[in-house]
Design an enzyme around this catalytic site. Structure first.
Site, PDB file in Angstrom:
ATOM      1  N   LYS A 105       2.409  -3.123   7.340  1.00  0.00           N
ATOM      2  CA  LYS A 105       2.606  -3.558   6.164  1.00  0.00           C
ATOM      3  C   LYS A 105       3.874  -3.087   5.629  1.00  0.00           C
ATOM      4  O   LYS A 105       4.570  -3.918   4.825  1.00  0.00           O
ATOM      5  CB  LYS A 105       1.555  -2.426   4.968  1.00  0.00           C
ATOM      6  CG  LYS A 105       0.150  -3.125   5.072  1.00  0.00           C
ATOM      7  CD  LYS A 105       0.002  -4.548   4.659  1.00  0.00           C
ATOM      8  CE  LYS A 105      -0.029  -4.577   3.269  1.00  0.00           C
ATOM      9  NZ  LYS A 105      -0.389  -5.902   2.404  1.00  0.00           N
ATOM     10  N   TYR A 120      -1.596  -0.279  11.230  1.00  0.00           N
ATOM     11  CA  TYR A 120      -1.718  -0.858   9.804  1.00  0.00           C
ATOM     12  C   TYR A 120      -0.816  -0.619   8.816  1.00  0.00           C
ATOM     13  O   TYR A 120      -0.089  -1.434   8.237  1.00  0.00           O
ATOM     14  CB  TYR A 120      -2.982  -0.511   9.218  1.00  0.00           C
ATOM     15  CG  TYR A 120      -3.191  -0.725   7.643  1.00  0.00           C
ATOM     16  CD1 TYR A 120      -3.202  -2.323   7.273  1.00  0.00           C
ATOM     17  CD2 TYR A 120      -3.135   0.081   6.582  1.00  0.00           C
ATOM     18  CE1 TYR A 120      -3.388  -2.582   5.977  1.00  0.00           C
ATOM     19  CE2 TYR A 120      -3.072  -0.266   5.158  1.00  0.00           C
ATOM     20  CZ  TYR A 120      -3.377  -1.526   4.815  1.00  0.00           C
ATOM     21  OH  TYR A 120      -3.272  -1.796   3.629  1.00  0.00           O
ATOM     22  N   THR A 179       0.768  -1.074   0.109  1.00  0.00           N
ATOM     23  CA  THR A 179      -0.037   0.249  -0.055  1.00  0.00           C
ATOM     24  C   THR A 179       0.973   1.321   0.185  1.00  0.00           C
ATOM     25  O   THR A 179       1.992   1.200   0.591  1.00  0.00           O
ATOM     26  CB  THR A 179      -0.954  -0.017   1.163  1.00  0.00           C
ATOM     27  OG1 THR A 179      -1.446   1.301   1.327  1.00  0.00           O
ATOM     28  CG2 THR A 179      -0.124  -0.392   2.433  1.00  0.00           C
ATOM     29  N   ASP A 180       0.329   2.430  -0.520  1.00  0.00           N
ATOM     30  CA  ASP A 180       1.000   3.607  -0.399  1.00  0.00           C
ATOM     31  C   ASP A 180       1.013   4.274   1.012  1.00  0.00           C
ATOM     32  O   ASP A 180       1.889   4.950   1.200  1.00  0.00           O
ATOM     33  CB  ASP A 180       0.546   4.820  -1.084  1.00  0.00           C
ATOM     34  CG  ASP A 180      -1.234   4.773  -1.048  1.00  0.00           C
ATOM     35  OD1 ASP A 180      -1.611   4.118   0.086  1.00  0.00           O
ATOM     36  OD2 ASP A 180      -1.902   5.726  -1.678  1.00  0.00           O
ATOM     37  N   GLU A 181       0.401   3.449   2.071  1.00  0.00           N
ATOM     38  CA  GLU A 181       0.166   4.002   3.375  1.00  0.00           C
ATOM     39  C   GLU A 181       1.516   3.860   4.045  1.00  0.00           C
ATOM     40  O   GLU A 181       1.843   4.556   5.152  1.00  0.00           O
ATOM     41  CB  GLU A 181      -0.885   3.423   4.094  1.00  0.00           C
ATOM     42  CG  GLU A 181      -2.107   3.605   3.704  1.00  0.00           C
ATOM     43  CD  GLU A 181      -3.317   3.575   4.699  1.00  0.00           C
ATOM     44  OE1 GLU A 181      -3.130   3.643   5.788  1.00  0.00           O
ATOM     45  OE2 GLU A 181      -4.445   3.529   3.948  1.00  0.00           O
TER      46      GLU A 181
HETATM   47  P1  NAD Z   1      -9.768  -7.383   2.680  1.00  0.00           P
HETATM   48  O1  NAD Z   1      -9.817  -7.097   4.262  1.00  0.00           O
HETATM   49  O2  NAD Z   1     -11.039  -6.929   1.998  1.00  0.00           O
HETATM   50  O3  NAD Z   1      -9.459  -8.858   2.655  1.00  0.00           O
HETATM   51  C1  NAD Z   1      -8.378  -9.453   3.193  1.00  0.00           C
HETATM   52  C2  NAD Z   1      -8.430 -10.954   2.831  1.00  0.00           C
HETATM   53  O4  NAD Z   1      -7.504 -11.520   3.641  1.00  0.00           O
HETATM   54  C3  NAD Z   1      -9.879 -11.567   3.618  1.00  0.00           C
HETATM   55  O5  NAD Z   1     -10.440 -12.464   2.626  1.00  0.00           O
HETATM   56  C4  NAD Z   1      -9.313 -12.183   4.842  1.00  0.00           C
HETATM   57  O6  NAD Z   1     -10.277 -13.299   5.178  1.00  0.00           O
HETATM   58  C5  NAD Z   1      -7.981 -12.619   4.451  1.00  0.00           C
HETATM   59  N1  NAD Z   1      -6.984 -12.780   5.560  1.00  0.00           N
HETATM   60  C6  NAD Z   1      -6.933 -12.073   6.636  1.00  0.00           C
HETATM   61  N2  NAD Z   1      -6.107 -12.361   7.432  1.00  0.00           N
HETATM   62  C7  NAD Z   1      -5.669 -13.646   7.155  1.00  0.00           C
HETATM   63  C8  NAD Z   1      -4.768 -14.598   7.575  1.00  0.00           C
HETATM   64  N3  NAD Z   1      -4.205 -14.563   8.629  1.00  0.00           N
HETATM   65  N4  NAD Z   1      -4.691 -16.006   6.838  1.00  0.00           N
HETATM   66  C9  NAD Z   1      -5.550 -16.121   5.561  1.00  0.00           C
HETATM   67  N5  NAD Z   1      -6.279 -14.949   5.099  1.00  0.00           N
HETATM   68  C10 NAD Z   1      -6.423 -13.978   5.763  1.00  0.00           C
HETATM   69  O7  NAD Z   1      -8.515  -6.497   2.125  1.00  0.00           O
HETATM   70  P2  NAD Z   1      -8.448  -5.913   0.559  1.00  0.00           P
HETATM   71  O8  NAD Z   1      -8.882  -4.422   0.702  1.00  0.00           O
HETATM   72  O9  NAD Z   1      -8.797  -6.794  -0.482  1.00  0.00           O
HETATM   73  O10 NAD Z   1      -6.730  -5.793   0.547  1.00  0.00           O
HETATM   74  C11 NAD Z   1      -5.930  -6.853   0.031  1.00  0.00           C
HETATM   75  C12 NAD Z   1      -4.484  -6.523   0.148  1.00  0.00           C
HETATM   76  O11 NAD Z   1      -4.136  -5.369  -0.817  1.00  0.00           O
HETATM   77  C13 NAD Z   1      -3.799  -6.097   1.373  1.00  0.00           C
HETATM   78  O12 NAD Z   1      -2.676  -6.729   1.611  1.00  0.00           O
HETATM   79  C14 NAD Z   1      -3.908  -4.507   1.547  1.00  0.00           C
HETATM   80  O13 NAD Z   1      -2.892  -4.145   2.550  1.00  0.00           O
HETATM   81  C15 NAD Z   1      -3.619  -4.236  -0.037  1.00  0.00           C
HETATM   82  N6  NAD Z   1      -4.053  -2.947  -0.252  1.00  0.00           N
HETATM   83  C16 NAD Z   1      -5.339  -2.518  -0.171  1.00  0.00           C
HETATM   84  C17 NAD Z   1      -5.829  -1.414  -0.794  1.00  0.00           C
HETATM   85  C18 NAD Z   1      -7.320  -1.145  -0.760  1.00  0.00           C
HETATM   86  O14 NAD Z   1      -7.674   0.161  -1.117  1.00  0.00           O
HETATM   87  N7  NAD Z   1      -8.263  -1.877  -0.106  1.00  0.00           N
HETATM   88  C19 NAD Z   1      -5.023  -0.480  -1.577  1.00  0.00           C
HETATM   89  C20 NAD Z   1      -3.590  -0.806  -1.352  1.00  0.00           C
HETATM   90  C21 NAD Z   1      -3.247  -2.210  -1.100  1.00  0.00           C
HETATM   91  O1  DAU Z   2      -4.324   4.001   0.532  1.00  0.00           O
HETATM   92  C1  DAU Z   2      -4.485   2.614   0.474  1.00  0.00           C
HETATM   93  C2  DAU Z   2      -5.181   2.182   1.626  1.00  0.00           C
HETATM   94  O2  DAU Z   2      -6.590   2.744   1.552  1.00  0.00           O
HETATM   95  C3  DAU Z   2      -5.287   0.475   1.693  1.00  0.00           C
HETATM   96  O3  DAU Z   2      -4.000   0.124   2.115  1.00  0.00           O
HETATM   97  C4  DAU Z   2      -6.143   0.304   3.100  1.00  0.00           C
HETATM   98  O4  DAU Z   2      -6.054  -1.071   3.145  1.00  0.00           O
HETATM   99  C5  DAU Z   2      -7.329   0.765   2.784  1.00  0.00           C
HETATM  100  O5  DAU Z   2      -8.234   0.444   3.795  1.00  0.00           O
HETATM  101  C6  DAU Z   2      -7.455   2.443   2.440  1.00  0.00           C
HETATM  102  O6  DAU Z   2      -6.933   2.947   3.718  1.00  0.00           O
HETATM  103  P1  DAU Z   2      -7.705   4.365   3.801  1.00  0.00           P
HETATM  104  O7  DAU Z   2      -7.642   4.566   5.330  1.00  0.00           O
HETATM  105  O8  DAU Z   2      -7.262   5.373   3.142  1.00  0.00           O
HETATM  106  O9  DAU Z   2      -9.198   4.101   3.602  1.00  0.00           O
HETATM  107  P2  DAU Z   2     -10.593   4.514   4.168  1.00  0.00           P
HETATM  108  O10 DAU Z   2     -11.663   3.897   3.360  1.00  0.00           O
HETATM  109  O11 DAU Z   2     -10.719   3.811   5.798  1.00  0.00           O
HETATM  110  O12 DAU Z   2     -10.502   5.954   4.500  1.00  0.00           O
HETATM  111  C7  DAU Z   2     -10.370   6.805   3.484  1.00  0.00           C
HETATM  112  C8  DAU Z   2     -10.643   8.331   3.733  1.00  0.00           C
HETATM  113  O13 DAU Z   2     -11.760   8.485   4.315  1.00  0.00           O
HETATM  114  C9  DAU Z   2      -9.630   8.587   5.060  1.00  0.00           C
HETATM  115  O14 DAU Z   2      -9.062   9.848   4.848  1.00  0.00           O
HETATM  116  C10 DAU Z   2     -10.473   8.392   6.086  1.00  0.00           C
HETATM  117  C11 DAU Z   2     -11.878   8.789   5.544  1.00  0.00           C
HETATM  118  N1  DAU Z   2     -12.918   8.274   6.474  1.00  0.00           N
HETATM  119  C12 DAU Z   2     -13.306   7.060   6.423  1.00  0.00           C
HETATM  120  C13 DAU Z   2     -14.128   6.414   6.998  1.00  0.00           C
HETATM  121  C14 DAU Z   2     -14.388   4.870   7.339  1.00  0.00           C
HETATM  122  C15 DAU Z   2     -14.021   9.084   6.698  1.00  0.00           C
HETATM  123  O15 DAU Z   2     -14.033  10.223   6.589  1.00  0.00           O
HETATM  124  N2  DAU Z   2     -15.226   8.360   7.357  1.00  0.00           N
HETATM  125  C16 DAU Z   2     -15.073   7.225   7.489  1.00  0.00           C
HETATM  126  O16 DAU Z   2     -16.265   6.774   8.409  1.00  0.00           O
END
Ligand code: NAD
Ligand code: DAU
Length: 338
Positions: A154, A150, A123-125
């Site tokens: 990562k 988080y 992730t970019d985070e």
């Molecule tokens: P998600 O939370 O929707 O899904 C995570 C999955 O991992 C789930 O199916 C969960 O059951 C499984 N999991 C969790 N712990 C586990 C374990 N111990 N063993 C096996 N399986 C396990 O997550 P996502 O949003 O799909 O993100 C997927 C990946 O992409 C993550 O590594 C996250 O850091 C990365 N990522 C997410 C975003 C985003 O915007 N969602 C952006 C950039 C990177």
């Molecule tokens: O940038 C990549 C990341 O994006 C991934 O690595 C993470 O897995 C994914 O969860 C996401 O993280 P963020 O914290 O950016 O996403 P989230 O949707 O939780 O929040 C997006 C923005 O919105 C953030 O600035 C917080 C704000 N927010 C979020 C929630 C849940 C609100 O204002 N209200 C809310 O209720």
């Protein structure tokens, strides 16, 4: 090719499995997933019976299961993680366990089994927070500076992947992606939370003051990028993956969703801010564009429209998800019931 996908029952993982089976129908896939609250078998219901798909219910921290799942595979794409920042603030333990220890177990297994390719999805985070109003962008050479549990977990995983490449020659690559949006996204994250609350006639909680900036990429563009990195990426390299949109604040994103759903701005509710809230993320993804020829195909308006349509047409999916444990989480996070 036989591919192990970890976390394939979550948001991006399930989109990736759908993508891969469409684009590479001759390959076989193994999905190793613990089915935490974020993993949902319904995401893959349509391919459950496919001959070239196998599901293994298990924890990536479990060495035996990891070896069972990885044996015979040519490549690994590692999505499995605890992924929600707010939950990491409420309860960091599982983040360190799955994201750091789990990644370590997979790397060690890949080393032992001499796996030909290990792609780690990050992730970019991990790069921290840029000031609002600055024009600065991170590059693949920017120093890590994670600020939430988080992001720190990562970052730990990324460092382990890099170390396994340098020390043991593991054939690894990493992608650091911006925020994804699309179908099957768990409705604890801003966009699906906003859409589903609005579909229920409820308000959208925006963390005060709503001026933080995120970059939003349609999930299929992320899947295409991982595919290209697997095919053409250089071993040991990191690639940024981001969208090609103007920057929008969270408030502007919520207003866009309200516009798409033809609802008034009175549906916005400002709530207490997230502790240590990162202000702005901005990735310079020139490297993947120039070296691998990747570019996003879906712009933000289209991504939001497709996502609103999907949640509108799949209400059973998210209504089931928003029952049970989700209600307790909502109460704890927002101090009120849903
Ligand atoms: P998600 O939370 O929707 O899904 C995570 C999955 O991992 C789930 O199916 C969960 O059951 C499984 N999991 C969790 N712990 C586990 C374990 N111990 N063993 C096996 N399986 C396990 O997550 P996502 O949003 O799909 O993100 C997927 C990946 O992409 C993550 O590594 C996250 O850091 C990365 N990522 C997410 C975003 C985003 O915007 N969602 C952006 C950039 C990177
Ligand atoms: O940038 C990549 C990341 O994006 C991934 O690595 C993470 O897995 C994914 O969860 C996401 O993280 P963020 O914290 O950016 O996403 P989230 O949707 O939780 O929040 C997006 C923005 O919105 C953030 O600035 C917080 C704000 N927010 C979020 C929630 C849940 C609100 O204002 N209200 C809310 O209720």
């Amino acid at each position: 090719m036989r591919l192990l996908v970890t976390g394939g029952s979550g948001f991006i993982g399930s989109n990736f499995i759908h993508y891969w089976m469409d684009v590479h129908p001759d390959d076989s896939l193994v999905n190793l997933d613990k089915l935490t609250y974020a993993g949902n078998p319904a995401n893959l219901r349509d391919i459950e019976g496919s001959e070239n798909y196998q599901f293994i219910h298990g924890d990536i921290c479990d060495e035996k299961i990891a070896e069972q799942a990885m044996r015979g595979c040519d490549a690994v794409v590692h999505f499995a993680a605890e992924s929600h920042v707010d939950r990491s603030i409420l309860s960091p333990h599982d983040f360190v366990r799955t994201n750091v220890l789990g990644t370590h177990v997979l790397l060690e297994t890949a080393r032992k089994l001499k796996i030909g390719r290990f792609h780690h999805v990050s992730t970019d985070e991990v790069f921290g927070s840029l000031p609002l109003g600055s024009r600065e962008h991170w590059t693949e050479n920017t120093a890590y500076n994670p600020r939430s549990p988080y992001a720190a977990s990562k970052a730990g995983a990324d460092h382990l992947v890099r170390a396994y490449h340098t020390t043991y020659g593991l054939a690894a690559t990493i992608s650091n992606c911006a925020n994804n949006v699309g179908p099957y996204m768990f409705p604890e994250k801003l966009i699906p939370l906003a859409i589903t609350n609005l579909l229920e006639g409820k308000k959208v909680p925006v963390y005060t003051p709503g001026n933080q900036v995120r970059e939003w990429l349609y999930v299929t563009d992320h899947c295409r990028a991982i595919d290209l990195i697997l095919q053409k990426g250089s071993l040991g390299e990191t690639y940024f993956v981001g969208p090609d949109n103007p920057e929008y604040t969270n408030l502007e994103i919520v207003k866009k969703i309200l516009g798409t759903m033809k609802l008034p701005e009175t549906q916005i509710e400002f709530v207490t801010d997230r502790p240590g809230h990162d202000q702005r993320y901005a990735l310079d993804w020139t490297k993947i564009k120039t070296e691998l020829g990747w570019e996003p195909e879906v712009n933000l308006d289209s991504a939001l429209k497709q996502t609103v349509d999907w949640y509108s047409n799949n209400q059973d999916w998210w209504k089931q998800v928003k029952s049970g444990e989700y209600q307790k989480y909502y109460q704890k996070q927002y101090g009120r019931s849903l």
